[in-house]
Design a protein around this motif. Structure first.
Motif, PDB file in Angstrom:
ATOM      1  N   ARG A 168     -50.167  -8.784  41.253  1.00 48.45           N
ATOM      2  CA  ARG A 168     -50.991  -8.553  40.429  1.00 48.45           C
ATOM      3  C   ARG A 168     -50.838  -6.518  39.729  1.00 48.45           C
ATOM      4  O   ARG A 168     -51.193  -6.650  38.703  1.00 48.45           O
ATOM      5  CB  ARG A 168     -52.385  -8.774  40.698  1.00 48.45           C
ATOM      6  CG  ARG A 168     -53.263 -10.291  41.276  1.00 48.45           C
ATOM      7  CD  ARG A 168     -54.508 -11.242  41.569  1.00 48.45           C
ATOM      8  NE  ARG A 168     -54.343 -11.569  42.070  1.00 48.45           N
ATOM      9  CZ  ARG A 168     -54.481 -12.753  41.172  1.00 48.45           C
ATOM     10  NH1 ARG A 168     -54.973 -12.633  40.239  1.00 48.45           N
ATOM     11  NH2 ARG A 168     -54.786 -14.299  42.181  1.00 48.45           N
ATOM     12  N   GLN A 217     -48.174 -17.473  40.185  1.00 43.89           N
ATOM     13  CA  GLN A 217     -48.982 -17.868  41.153  1.00 43.89           C
ATOM     14  C   GLN A 217     -47.972 -18.614  42.549  1.00 43.89           C
ATOM     15  O   GLN A 217     -48.766 -17.976  43.032  1.00 43.89           O
ATOM     16  CB  GLN A 217     -50.137 -19.140  41.071  1.00 43.89           C
ATOM     17  CG  GLN A 217     -50.828 -19.233  42.076  1.00 43.89           C
ATOM     18  CD  GLN A 217     -51.870 -18.042  42.436  1.00 43.89           C
ATOM     19  OE1 GLN A 217     -52.452 -17.113  41.546  1.00 43.89           O
ATOM     20  NE2 GLN A 217     -52.458 -18.212  43.746  1.00 43.89           N
ATOM     21  N   ARG A 276     -54.114 -13.123  35.737  1.00 46.73           N
ATOM     22  CA  ARG A 276     -54.315 -12.819  37.049  1.00 46.73           C
ATOM     23  C   ARG A 276     -54.153 -11.490  37.172  1.00 46.73           C
ATOM     24  O   ARG A 276     -54.846 -11.156  38.488  1.00 46.73           O
ATOM     25  CB  ARG A 276     -52.579 -12.569  37.793  1.00 46.73           C
ATOM     26  CG  ARG A 276     -52.178 -14.375  37.754  1.00 46.73           C
ATOM     27  CD  ARG A 276     -50.574 -14.698  38.560  1.00 46.73           C
ATOM     28  NE  ARG A 276     -50.568 -13.396  39.740  1.00 46.73           N
ATOM     29  CZ  ARG A 276     -50.903 -13.792  40.663  1.00 46.73           C
ATOM     30  NH1 ARG A 276     -51.284 -15.048  41.234  1.00 46.73           N
ATOM     31  NH2 ARG A 276     -50.634 -12.964  41.643  1.00 46.73           N
TER      32      ARG A 276
END
Length: 667
Positions: free
Chosen positions: A185, A271, A390
């Motif tokens: 991230r 993800q 995210r």
């Protein structure tokens, strides 16, 4: 008084600066202010509604921090660069208009067989092209500079929050997956989240200015179109503009409908990609254990599973790309032909020159490109949306931890200062999980200077959790942990951290490698039995992979000698050593640091010989509890004045005898 002031001093003898002070020393960031008041959705909502509310808030949370780049607390170059970018976009549109006019003039000259004008326009074309290329090149540089500085500003602030007060560790202790894989991230997702908006802003403004400019061109050149349908005469004013707008609406609507699932698919794809990277990293970091156990097949199955999920999401994303490509590619092929066909009747009847037809075709293509911005950038928009979500999820998790640190309503372990000479006091200390489940409850302990306390108990009784609470890493619970105001704490975990670089840096960590003279570092290494490594002290190598578990623990004791703290917390710090080596390490610590206060967590009964006190935790319903606190070595009683004088009187004759017997003593 803040927690940063109440915690013990760091190992180099200075108080750790608070997160605010550290950030101000580096760069002013949006994280210098408290987290936003808006928090997680109401927990009474059904799960599906709560998730929707949370996703809706994510983009807002991202912009709460990201927009601060252009605020007074942001980067001083933000607005000059932004204004410069806008000016470059406007100048480039002017050059586009110039080239558009050049198209009209050159084709009119060719139609009229005007050789002189053709030659002149050929010479004019070069400056137009060079000017346009130069503007676009500078525009790219300024745009990428904004992206780079914005990413640096925002990432620096987020990393500062992530590292402050052990939050990077605490994130591993709380539930949910909104904050998992923070490294992805902070790197790839943050890059996309800060690059794409600048591209979008430049693209939208450029499209708007271009569309506004060349719609006027289309309206002026095209004029009205008169057609006869079933005997009726119909006049369409600005028919080229109407056609361009209708064409753009059709393509944009088609893209929006066809790509409506693009955002969700892209988010899931990011993800699962992050999970696959994490699995690979986990295998690399634990390579020795996996190899010794022969777990390659099991690891391969796990990697195949995570990679299979990634491939599955890529397949879904590929279908989305195929559908959007169908619209974008079709639009790209049809757009240049439409204006030529529309202008052909006027050209054939002589009311429009060839130059005007070509100018209209060029203007139509530019307007269509501007209107079709969504068509060309929808996939990137979806990618940005997923990455921003995210990054915002990590921000929200840090928000929760930061609010808990500052809130008086949430139950948290307090940190303060002891009264008197006590080095450490646990006052009604209870340690819980983040959901309130009790781990250790109602612990009362007072540790004096120089005491060596062994914390014992069965596995799972919360000994290591208690150690984390003492060090300040574990925030959940109630009661207080108080340190002597001038104490310096040093932790020795079971798995010592070995940083990259030289062995000298590893020994000196967490201070800089040049924090001590080389001879002093070598002396510490020799005292822990690693003298055979002194010849390689300046060598850069993967020491984390090279050193054995026992060597790493010995190296940690060498660090201990260099930093010379007041309080040492040993969490199974000798578990990788044999009994003889363990004894040597403990004897060495007691010999070299005779006044240090030691708190040990260990299972080996042999360690009792090196401690003066033992406290035992026992698992009970509702959390472990301290069940015994015994002295392993009788405490020395303070002598009164009469006793000291009596001892002095008894020792006087012995001293006289020694002096009389001394060969160097003359009567």
């Amino acid at each position: 008084m803040t927690d940063a002031k109440l915690k013990p001093k760091s190992v180099d003898g200075t108080r750790p600066r608070g997160a605010e002070e550290t950030r101000q020393a580096k760069v002013s960031t949006p994280e210098d202010v408290p987290p936003p008041e808006v928090i997680e959705p109401d927990r009474t909502l059904p799960p599906e509604e709560a998730e929707q509310a949370r996703k809706k808030y994510l983009l807002k949370r991202f912009w709460i921090s990201a927009r601060g780049y252009w605020s007074r607390r942001g980067d001083g170059f933000a607005w000059p660069c932004t204004i410069g970018l806008l000016a470059l976009i406007g100048a480039n549109v002017c050059f586009q208009y110039g080239i558009n006019l050049w198209n009209r003039w050159i084709f009119d000259a060719i139609e009229q067989h005007d050789a002189h004008t053709v030659y002149v326009l050929s010479v004019v074309f070069l400056p137009l092209v060079l000017g346009s290329v130069a503007l676009v090149t500078v525009q790219v540089y300024v745009r990428m500079m904004i992206q780079r500085r914005w990413r640096s500003w925002l990432t620096t602030g987020l990393i500062a929050r992530w590292l402050a007060n052990g939050r990077y560790y605490q994130l591993n202790l709380i539930g949910g997956d909104a904050h998992k894989n923070p490294e992805a991230r902070l790197s790839e997702d943050m890059r996309i989240a800060t690059e794409s908006p600048v591209d979008f802003l430049a693209g939208v403004i450029s499209a708007f200015v271009s569309a506004s400019t060349f719609i006027v061109v289309l309206w002026t050149i095209g004029g009205a179109l008169t057609v006869s349908i079933a005997g009726s005469i119909i006049t369409i004013p600005g028919f080229l503009v109407v056609t361009a707008v209708l064409y753009a609406v059709i393509t944009s609507t088609s893209m929006a409908v066809i790509g409506r699932h693009f955002v969700a698919v892209s988010e899931v794809k990011n993800q699962v990609e992050a999970e696959f990277r994490y699995t690979l990293t986990h295998v690399r970091e634990n390579g020795e254990s996996i190899a010794l156990l022969g777990g390659e097949e099991e690891e391969r199955n796990d990697l195949d599973r995570t990679f299979g999920n990634a491939l599955k999401q890529w397949a879904l994303l590929a279908h989305q790309y195929m559908r959007t490509t169908l619209v974008s590619q079709g639009s790209m092929l049809i757009a240049p032909v439409v204006p030529v066909l529309l202008c052909a009747p006027k050209f054939l009847e002589g009311s429009m020159t060839l130059g005007e037809v070509m100018q209209a075709a060029s203007a139509f293509a530019i307007v269509q490109s501007a209107f079709g911005w969504l068509v060309d950038n929808y996939p990137r928009l979806a990618d940005w949306n997923a990455s921003a979500h995210r990054v915002a999820s990590l921000m929200m998790s840090l928000d929760g931890l930061e609010r808990a640190e500052k809130s008086d309503s949430l139950v948290r372990i307090r940190h303060g200062e002891t009264e008197g000479e006590a080095m450490l006091c646990l006052n009604d200390l209870s340690v819980t999980l983040d959901d309130g489940t009790s781990v250790v409850k109602e612990t009362e302990v007072k540790i004096e200077r120089g005491e060596r306390v062994l914390v014992a108990g069965e596995s799972g009784t919360g000994k290591s959790t208690l150690v984390r609470a003492i060090s300040g890493l574990w925030p959940w619970g109630h009661g207080s942990v108080d340190f002597h105001p001038d104490s310096r704490l040093f932790m020795l975990p079971q798995r010592p951290y070995i940083p990259s670089g030289t062995l000298r840096r590893a020994v000196a960590y967490p201070r800089a490698a040049d924090g001590w003279p080389l001879d002093e570092i070598k002396a510490a290494v020799e005292k822990v039995g690693l003298d055979y490594l002194n010849d390689r002290i300046e060598e850069e190598a993967p020491w984390d992979q090279t050193l054995s578990g026992g060597e790493k623990q010995r190296l940690a004791f060498a660090r201990l000698l260099l930093h010379n703290p007041d309080i040492i917390v040993l969490d199974e710090a000798t578990s990788a050593l044999d009994e003889k080596s363990q004894d040597k390490m403990m004897e060495m610590v007691i010999r070299e640091l005779p006044d240090v206060t030691i708190i040990s967590v260990a299972h080996r009964a042999e360690l009792e010989a090196f401690h003066s006190r033992k406290i035992t935790l026992e698992r009970r319903e509702g959390g472990a509890k301290l069940v015994s606190d015994v002295d392993l070595v009788p405490k020395k009683k303070k002598q009164n004045v009469f006793s000291r004088l009596l001892d002095k009187g008894r020792s006087a004759p012995k001293d006289s005898t020694k002096k009389a017997a001394s060969p160097g003593n003359k009567s």
